[in-house]
Design a protein around this motif. Structure first.
Motif, PDB file in Angstrom:
ATOM      1  N   PHE A 196       0.850  -1.197   0.000  1.00  0.00           N
ATOM      2  CA  PHE A 196       0.000   0.000   0.000  1.00  0.00           C
ATOM      3  C   PHE A 196       0.881   1.242   0.000  1.00  0.00           C
ATOM      4  CE2 PHE A 196      -1.702   3.139   3.112  1.00  0.00           C
ATOM      5  CZ  PHE A 196      -2.681   3.685   2.306  1.00  0.00           C
ATOM      6  N   GLN A 197       0.609   2.181  -0.918  1.00  0.00           N
ATOM      7  CA  GLN A 197       1.364   3.423  -0.984  1.00  0.00           C
ATOM      8  C   GLN A 197       0.425   4.620  -1.131  1.00  0.00           C
ATOM      9  OE1 GLN A 197       4.324   1.582  -4.074  1.00  0.00           O
ATOM     10  NE2 GLN A 197       5.304   3.448  -3.281  1.00  0.00           N
ATOM     11  N   VAL A 198       0.866   5.749  -0.628  1.00  0.00           N
ATOM     12  CA  VAL A 198       0.115   7.002  -0.726  1.00  0.00           C
ATOM     13  C   VAL A 198       0.844   7.941  -1.675  1.00  0.00           C
ATOM     14  CG1 VAL A 198      -0.713   9.044   0.522  1.00  0.00           C
ATOM     15  CG2 VAL A 198      -0.810   6.776   1.612  1.00  0.00           C
ATOM     16  N   GLU A 260       6.247   1.872   4.099  1.00  0.00           N
ATOM     17  CA  GLU A 260       6.320   2.184   5.539  1.00  0.00           C
ATOM     18  C   GLU A 260       5.931   3.633   5.823  1.00  0.00           C
ATOM     19  OE1 GLU A 260      10.615   2.226   3.904  1.00  0.00           O
ATOM     20  OE2 GLU A 260       8.750   1.087   3.633  1.00  0.00           O
ATOM     21  N   GLU A 261       6.290   4.535   4.914  1.00  0.00           N
ATOM     22  CA  GLU A 261       5.891   5.939   5.064  1.00  0.00           C
ATOM     23  C   GLU A 261       4.377   6.081   4.893  1.00  0.00           C
ATOM     24  OE1 GLU A 261       9.779   8.346   3.307  1.00  0.00           O
ATOM     25  OE2 GLU A 261       8.312   7.519   1.897  1.00  0.00           O
ATOM     26  N   SER A 262       3.820   5.283   4.013  1.00  0.00           N
ATOM     27  CA  SER A 262       2.378   5.334   3.749  1.00  0.00           C
ATOM     28  C   SER A 262       1.583   4.862   4.960  1.00  0.00           C
ATOM     29  CB  SER A 262       2.042   4.471   2.533  1.00  0.00           C
ATOM     30  OG  SER A 262       2.712   4.952   1.387  1.00  0.00           O
ATOM     31  N   GLU A 267      -1.718   6.462   9.740  1.00  0.00           N
ATOM     32  CA  GLU A 267      -1.777   6.559  11.204  1.00  0.00           C
ATOM     33  C   GLU A 267      -1.913   8.023  11.638  1.00  0.00           C
ATOM     34  OE1 GLU A 267       0.833   2.590  12.418  1.00  0.00           O
ATOM     35  OE2 GLU A 267       1.823   4.545  12.233  1.00  0.00           O
ATOM     36  N   GLN A 268      -1.230   8.902  10.906  1.00  0.00           N
ATOM     37  CA  GLN A 268      -1.337  10.341  11.174  1.00  0.00           C
ATOM     38  C   GLN A 268      -2.753  10.838  10.886  1.00  0.00           C
ATOM     39  OE1 GLN A 268       1.640  12.764   9.206  1.00  0.00           O
ATOM     40  NE2 GLN A 268       0.276  14.560   9.199  1.00  0.00           N
ATOM     41  N   LEU A 269      -3.336  10.381   9.784  1.00  0.00           N
ATOM     42  CA  LEU A 269      -4.697  10.771   9.463  1.00  0.00           C
ATOM     43  C   LEU A 269      -5.687  10.311  10.538  1.00  0.00           C
ATOM     44  CD1 LEU A 269      -4.918  10.009   5.620  1.00  0.00           C
ATOM     45  CD2 LEU A 269      -4.705  12.242   6.724  1.00  0.00           C
TER      46      LEU A 269
END
Length: 273
Positions: A196-198, A260-262, A267-269
Motif C-alpha cells: 500500500f502506498q500514498v 512504511e511511510e504510507s 496513522e497520522q490521518l
C-alpha cells in the motif's frame, strides 16, 4: 402487474434460478409457505425469489438446496448469481480479477473496492446519482464484499495499490466510518501479499495525472489494463498499450511514498480525526 415486469427485467441467471426453484418446489409438492418453513424463511421470502422481486442470497440458496435435496443443482448457481450482482460493465473484469496472479491499482477519487469496508462501500454507493433503489444498493455492496475472496485465495494473489492523499482525506461516510476504513487499510497493508502506498499532495506533478487505472497479470503471465468512469469501462489487452501503462504505473509507484511511510501517513490521518 409489477411482479411480471420485475421478473422480465431480472438478469438471466436470476430468472433461471427462480424457475428451477419453483419447479423443484412443485415437484416436491410444497407450497411456498411449506418450503419457507423447511428453510427457516417466510413464504413471502420464497415468493420474492421465485418472482425475481429479490435476488437469492448465498444463505438462501444453501437452505433451499438442503430443503429440496437438490443434488447440487441450486448450489451450482451461486457463482453465476454472484457475478450478476455486479454492474454489467464490470462483470467481465471481475472474473479476470479473481483469477489474476497480481492486481495493481491507482486510485484518484475513491479507495479501491478490494480495500473498502462495507460501511465505506455503502456510503459511497448511496451517493450515486441517480440513486440506487435500496435492494439494488445492498446487492452492489454484497457483490463488492464478495471480491475480497481474492485475499485468501490459493495460490495467493499479490495486491498493490497507490492512493491519492486527497482520496484518503475525503471522509466518505463521516469521520467515524473513515476511521474504521483507515484501520482496515492498515490491517490489509500488514498482510504479506499486500503493498500500500500514498501519493502525497506535495507531489503535485506526477505520472498519474491522466487518471486511475488497474493492472492485472493473469496465470499465463498476460498483462491487462482496466479503466472505468461514469459507468463506462475499457479493458486494454494490446501489449504495446498495456506496456505503456505498466511503465507509467511503475513511475507512479516510484513517485509515491514508500510503504512504511504510507502506513505512518494513514496513522497520522487517524490521529487527526
Amino acid at each position: 402487474m409489477s411482479q411480471p415486469k420485475k421478473k422480465d427485467s431480472a438478469p438471466p441467471t436470476m430468472q433461471y434460478f427462480a424457475a428451477v426453484l419453483r419447479l423443484l418446489r412443485e415437484h416436491a409438492g410444497l407450497t411456498q409457505e411449506e418450503l419457507g418453513e423447511r428453510m427457516h424463511y417466510t413464504g413471502s421470502a420464497v415468493s420474492a425469489v421465485e418472482t425475481c422481486a429479490k435476488p437469492p442470497t448465498d444463505e438462501f440458496i444453501e437452505a433451499a438446496e438442503k430443503a429440496l435435496d437438490a443434488g447440487g443443482l441450486l448450489r451450482s448457481a451461486i457463482g453465476f448469481l454472484r457475478l450478476e450482482r455486479y454492474p454489467e460493465y464490470f462483470q467481465g473484469f471481475v472474473q479476470l480479477e479473481q483469477e489474476a496472479l497480481s492486481v495493481s491499482s491507482y486510485c484518484t477519487q475513491v479507495i479501491d473496492g478490494l480495500l473498502q469496508t462495507e460501511e465505506y462501500a455503502r456510503a459511497l454507493l448511496r451517493s450515486n446519482y441517480p440513486p440506487f433503489e435500496e435492494d439494488e444498493l445492498e446487492q452492489l455492496v454484497t457483490a463488492r464484499m464478495d471480491r475480497k475472496a481474492l485475499f485468501d485465495r490459493k495460490p495467493m494473489a499479490l495486491i498493490h495499490t497507490v492512493i491519492e492523499e486527497a482520496t484518503l482525506r475525503r471522509q466518505i461516510g463521516g469521520p467515524e466510518a473513515m476511521g474504521r476504513q483507515y484501520e482496515h487499510l492498515l490491517t490489509k497493508a500488514a498482510r504479506p501479499n499486500v503493498t500500500f502506498q500514498v501519493m502525497p499532495a506535495s507531489c503535485a506533478e506526477h505520472a498519474g495525472l491522466r487518471g486511475p487505472m488497474k493492472l492485472i497479470v493473469m496465470p499465463d503471465e498476460t498483462s491487462l489494463a482496466y479503466m472505468e468512469s461514469h459507468g463506462e469501462s475499457m479493458l486494454v489487452s494490446k501489449p504495446a498499450k498495456v506496456g505503456t501503462l505498466v511503465r507509467r504505473y511503475a513511475m507512479i509507484r516510484a513517485q509515491a511514498l514508500r510503504p512504511e511511510e504510507s502506513v505512518s501517513f494513514v496513522e497520522q490521518l487517524m490521529g487527526e480525526l
